[in-house]
Every structure is written in C-alpha cells, then in structure tokens.
Design an enzyme around this catalytic site. Sequence first.
Site, PDB file in Angstrom:
ATOM      1  NE  ARG A  83      13.978-106.911 -12.439  1.00 36.30           N
ATOM      2  CZ  ARG A  83      13.834-107.799 -13.288  1.00 36.30           C
ATOM      3  NH1 ARG A  83      14.583-108.324 -14.241  1.00 36.30           N
ATOM      4  NH2 ARG A  83      12.201-107.596 -13.928  1.00 36.30           N
ATOM      5  NE  ARG A  92      13.069-102.703 -15.217  1.00 33.77           N
ATOM      6  CZ  ARG A  92      12.296-103.900 -15.815  1.00 33.77           C
ATOM      7  NH1 ARG A  92      12.271-105.126 -16.101  1.00 33.77           N
ATOM      8  NH2 ARG A  92      11.076-103.364 -14.891  1.00 33.77           N
ATOM      9  CG  ASP A  95      15.199-106.961 -17.608  1.00 34.35           C
ATOM     10  OD1 ASP A  95      14.217-107.111 -16.824  1.00 34.35           O
ATOM     11  OD2 ASP A  95      15.302-107.055 -18.187  1.00 34.35           O
ATOM     12  CG  ASP A  97      14.814-109.867 -20.673  1.00 31.40           C
ATOM     13  OD1 ASP A  97      13.921-111.192 -20.229  1.00 31.40           O
ATOM     14  OD2 ASP A  97      14.072-108.180 -21.604  1.00 31.40           O
TER      15      ASP A  97
HETATM   16  O1  GSY Z   1      12.715-104.506 -20.719  1.00 30.04           O
HETATM   17  C1  GSY Z   1      14.174-104.200 -20.298  1.00 30.04           C
HETATM   18  C2  GSY Z   1      13.887-103.601 -19.117  1.00 30.04           C
HETATM   19  N1  GSY Z   1      13.209-102.452 -19.585  1.00 30.04           N
HETATM   20  C3  GSY Z   1      13.646-101.806 -20.537  1.00 30.04           C
HETATM   21  C4  GSY Z   1      14.502-101.522 -21.313  1.00 30.04           C
HETATM   22  O2  GSY Z   1      15.495-102.423 -20.874  1.00 30.04           O
HETATM   23  N2  GSY Z   1      15.500-100.529 -21.438  1.00 30.04           N
HETATM   24  C5  GSY Z   1      14.210 -98.696 -22.244  1.00 30.04           C
HETATM   25  N3  GSY Z   1      14.510 -98.385 -22.954  1.00 30.04           N
HETATM   26  N4  GSY Z   1      12.884 -99.400 -21.758  1.00 30.04           N
HETATM   27  C6  GSY Z   1      12.788-100.317 -20.892  1.00 30.04           C
HETATM   28  N5  GSY Z   1      11.982-100.158 -20.149  1.00 30.04           N
HETATM   29  C7  GSY Z   1      11.892-101.627 -19.923  1.00 30.04           C
HETATM   30  S1  GSY Z   1      10.493-102.010 -18.912  1.00 30.04           S
END
Ligand code: GSY
Length: 162
Positions: A83, A92, A95, A97
Amino acid sequence: MTRVFLSLGSNIGDREYFLKKAIADLDSHPQIRLINQSPIYETEPFGYKDQPDFLNMVIEIETDLDPYQLLQVTQSIENKLGRKREIHWGPRTIDIDILLYGKRRIVSPELIIPHPYIKERLFVLKPLSDIYHGSIPGEISQIENLMEQLSKDSKGVRRWKT
Ligand code: GSY
C-alpha cells in the site's frame, strides 16, 4: 480478549488475493484469531471516481492487542502488501480499517472508533451488517436502521462471485 470488526478493501491488481492474504496474515498473528467473515462485495469507488471498483468485506477477529497495537499490526500488513499513500482517496492494494473494538469509543489523532464510515459508507455497513447485529457504541440507531437509511442508494454495492 476483545471482539473486533475490521473493514478490508482492495482495488489494485488481484484484489481477492490481497483480501485473502491480509486475512491470512492477521490470523497468523499470535494474538489474533479470525472468528468470522462477510461475503465479498464489489463496490464503486467513493470520492475519487477515476479508479477501478473495489472489493470490500468485513471480518470479525478476537484479540488481546490494545487498539493502538492492533493499528500497528494492520498498518504493517498494509505496508507489506504494497500500500502506498499517494492519492488521498486513491487506489490501493489493501486498506484495513478498525470499525469496532468491543464496546470501546476512542477519539484520538490516530484512531476514531467506532469508525465514522460505518454510518457513511454502504461498502462498510453492508458487509458489517451481514456478520454483526448489535448496536454501535454511541449510536442510537441499530445497524438495521442505519442500513435502511444508507441502502436507498445501494446500486454501487453488489455481491461478488455469489
Ligand atoms: O476507505 C477505504 C478505501 N476506499 C474505498 C473502499 O474501500 N471502497 C470503495 N467503494 N470506495 C473507497 N474509497 C476509498 S478511499
């Protein structure tokens, strides 16, 4: 031991591989045990639109790491899997969280728990609602009510490989 829910997302390369590898790395940590995992969803990118669709899912783990130790573990897995934090809200490989950490509420520069995306992003709430049916600490609405509010715009979140 505390029950913790993590959100995983990937939109570069072999997205399913990155999800599975991150889960395997978490589960192989001596202080983490995998309990449950949601289905995988394919989801339209939120925010910065000019990027590939994501695969998203939520997993439940049990750990005796404190939230900040767990954050270090998730960040080291993100770094190991390549990442790079180049574009804010950009693509990425993985990710990870922390969504819920038991019933704890934390607001600090490093961590906000429950994660604000639970209420704001269907790509987090939908898979979470598949494997978590409790309340969100500090939140009056039950997860089912939050789902009702967010899923009016559900077209961007679809089950993947059903
Ligand atoms: O917040 C995590 C990264 N992220 C995502 C995601 O995981 N899924 C979608 N659909 N859109 C995202 N935008 C981000 S930044």
